[in-house]
Design a protein around this motif. Structure first.
Motif, PDB file in Angstrom:
ATOM      1  N   VAL A 126       0.853  -1.189   0.000  1.00 19.13           N
ATOM      2  CA  VAL A 126       0.000   0.000   0.000  1.00 19.13           C
ATOM      3  C   VAL A 126       0.890   1.240   0.000  1.00 19.13           C
ATOM      4  O   VAL A 126       1.921   1.288   0.693  1.00 19.13           O
ATOM      5  N   ASN A 127       0.495   2.225  -0.797  1.00 19.28           N
ATOM      6  CA  ASN A 127       1.182   3.521  -0.797  1.00 19.28           C
ATOM      7  C   ASN A 127       0.166   4.569  -0.390  1.00 19.28           C
ATOM      8  O   ASN A 127      -0.771   4.856  -1.125  1.00 19.28           O
ATOM      9  N   LEU A 128       0.350   5.135   0.810  1.00 18.56           N
ATOM     10  CA  LEU A 128      -0.637   6.076   1.351  1.00 18.56           C
ATOM     11  C   LEU A 128       0.073   7.214   2.071  1.00 18.56           C
ATOM     12  O   LEU A 128       0.962   6.972   2.904  1.00 18.56           O
ATOM     13  N   ASP A 129      -0.321   8.432   1.738  1.00 19.72           N
ATOM     14  CA  ASP A 129       0.239   9.629   2.383  1.00 19.72           C
ATOM     15  C   ASP A 129       1.764   9.647   2.316  1.00 19.72           C
ATOM     16  O   ASP A 129       2.457   9.956   3.302  1.00 19.72           O
ATOM     17  N   GLY A 130       2.301   9.236   1.158  1.00 20.96           N
ATOM     18  CA  GLY A 130       3.745   9.254   0.964  1.00 20.96           C
ATOM     19  C   GLY A 130       4.487   8.124   1.653  1.00 20.96           C
ATOM     20  O   GLY A 130       5.729   8.127   1.714  1.00 20.96           O
ATOM     21  N   LYS A 131       3.772   7.125   2.126  1.00 17.14           N
ATOM     22  CA  LYS A 131       4.387   6.019   2.856  1.00 17.14           C
ATOM     23  C   LYS A 131       4.013   4.702   2.183  1.00 17.14           C
ATOM     24  O   LYS A 131       2.843   4.487   1.839  1.00 17.14           O
ATOM     25  N   THR A 132       5.000   3.828   1.981  1.00 23.21           N
ATOM     26  CA  THR A 132       4.765   2.520   1.371  1.00 23.21           C
ATOM     27  C   THR A 132       4.974   1.437   2.426  1.00 23.21           C
ATOM     28  O   THR A 132       6.000   1.428   3.123  1.00 23.21           O
ATOM     29  N   PHE A 133       4.016   0.527   2.541  1.00 18.10           N
ATOM     30  CA  PHE A 133       4.097  -0.509   3.573  1.00 18.10           C
ATOM     31  C   PHE A 133       3.254  -1.712   3.156  1.00 18.10           C
ATOM     32  O   PHE A 133       2.468  -1.641   2.216  1.00 18.10           O
ATOM     33  N   GLN A 134       3.446  -2.808   3.885  1.00 17.15           N
ATOM     34  CA  GLN A 134       2.726  -4.050   3.651  1.00 17.15           C
ATOM     35  C   GLN A 134       1.595  -4.186   4.669  1.00 17.15           C
ATOM     36  O   GLN A 134       1.788  -3.891   5.857  1.00 17.15           O
ATOM     37  N   VAL A 135       0.441  -4.648   4.191  1.00 18.77           N
ATOM     38  CA  VAL A 135      -0.702  -4.855   5.083  1.00 18.77           C
ATOM     39  C   VAL A 135      -1.363  -6.188   4.778  1.00 18.77           C
ATOM     40  O   VAL A 135      -1.257  -6.709   3.664  1.00 18.77           O
ATOM     41  N   GLU A 136      -2.041  -6.710   5.768  1.00 19.38           N
ATOM     42  CA  GLU A 136      -2.849  -7.904   5.581  1.00 19.38           C
ATOM     43  C   GLU A 136      -4.158  -7.509   4.883  1.00 19.38           C
ATOM     44  O   GLU A 136      -4.622  -6.363   5.023  1.00 19.38           O
TER      45      GLU A 136
END
Length: 271
Positions: A126-136
């Motif tokens: 996920v790329n949200l508010d300038g942040k990329t991370f992994q989510v379930e």
């Protein structure tokens, strides 16, 4: 007289000779007739033999022709049988082709279903508010469902959903964005003090977050709603100081300028 006598003497001999010649001629005629008869008989016999031979050959040819006809009939029957077998085989092949196609389609559908289920279980980027991370998948669903409720002005449902997300996934990559939107939901419910807690948590945990300037502007708004003018002004000053190039800072400047103008007018009216 003498000539007559001589003629008389000669005549018997002549007659005898003539008679002999006649007999010879008659005998010769008899011989010719026998030979002719024998020739005719031989010719008839030869013709009979030839006819018999021809009939035998014709019978043999007829027998061969009958055999050929029977062979042709058998061959035609075999050809028809072969055509029937080919037609049957062709029909079976078409049926097998349809069955194979249906099996392949079913297998493809099953594979797609499996892939879809696997994708639903796999972590997503996920790329949200300038942040990329992994989510379930469930984590993403909770966040998106809460935002959908906020868009429908269901502030209570949105706030509860975001609180549930943070509780279930304390280290979620959505945490900062969830705190920001939770504060907005609480603001919409006029729970300004709770909103202040959410906005300040965002600033404390991630001061460089993309939503941090807006969170600080919202803090000023909450203080304004709570009639905490000094705290509201301080929040605006801190916003301009910490995030000078942000749109929120520009809004803070305009608000402070407007407040100064209003205060000057008020002071003028007093004087």
């Amino acid at each position: 007289m003498g000539a007559a006598l001589m003629l008389y003497r000669v005549r018997p001999w002549v007659l005898a000779l003539a008679s002999a010649c006649g007999a010879l001629s008659a005998h010769a005629g008899l011989l010719d007739d026998d030979e002719a008869r024998r020739a005719i008989l031989e010719l008839r016999q030869q013709r009979a033999k030839d006819t018999e031979s021809s009939n035998a050959k014709l019978s043999a040819l007829n027998a061969q022709l009958d055999q050929v006809k029977r062979s042709l009939v058998d061959l035609n029957a075999q050809i028809e049988q072969l055509r029937g077998d080919l037609a049957k085989q062709s029909g079976q092949n078409e049926l097998l082709a349809r069955d194979l196609s249906e099996l392949q389609r079913h297998q493809k559908d099953l594979q797609q279903g499996v892939d879809e289920r696997v994708r639903k279980l796999e972590p997503q980027t996920v790329n949200l508010d300038g942040k990329t991370f992994q989510v379930e998948p469930e984590e993403k669903a909770l966040f998106e469902d809460a935002l959908a409720k906020l868009r429908q002005a269901d502030f209570a449902g949105g706030a509860a959903g975001l609180a549930g997300l943070i509780k279930r996934y304390p280290a979620t990559g959505y945490r900062e964005s969830a705190l920001y939107w939770q504060g907005n939901a609480q603001y919409g419910l006029r729970n300004y003090k709770e909103a202040l807690v959410s906005f300040r948590a965002l600033l404390s945990q991630a001061p460089a977050h993309a939503r941090a300037p807006e969170a600080m502007l919202s803090i000023a708004n909450c203080h304004t709603e709570l009639k905490e003018t000094k705290a509201a002004r301080k929040a605006l000053d801190d916003l301009i100081k910490n995030y000078p190039d942000s749109e929120a800072a520009q809004a803070a400047r305009e608000r402070l300028a407007s407040a100064s103008t209003a205060a000057a007018k008020a002071q003028a009216r007093k004087n």
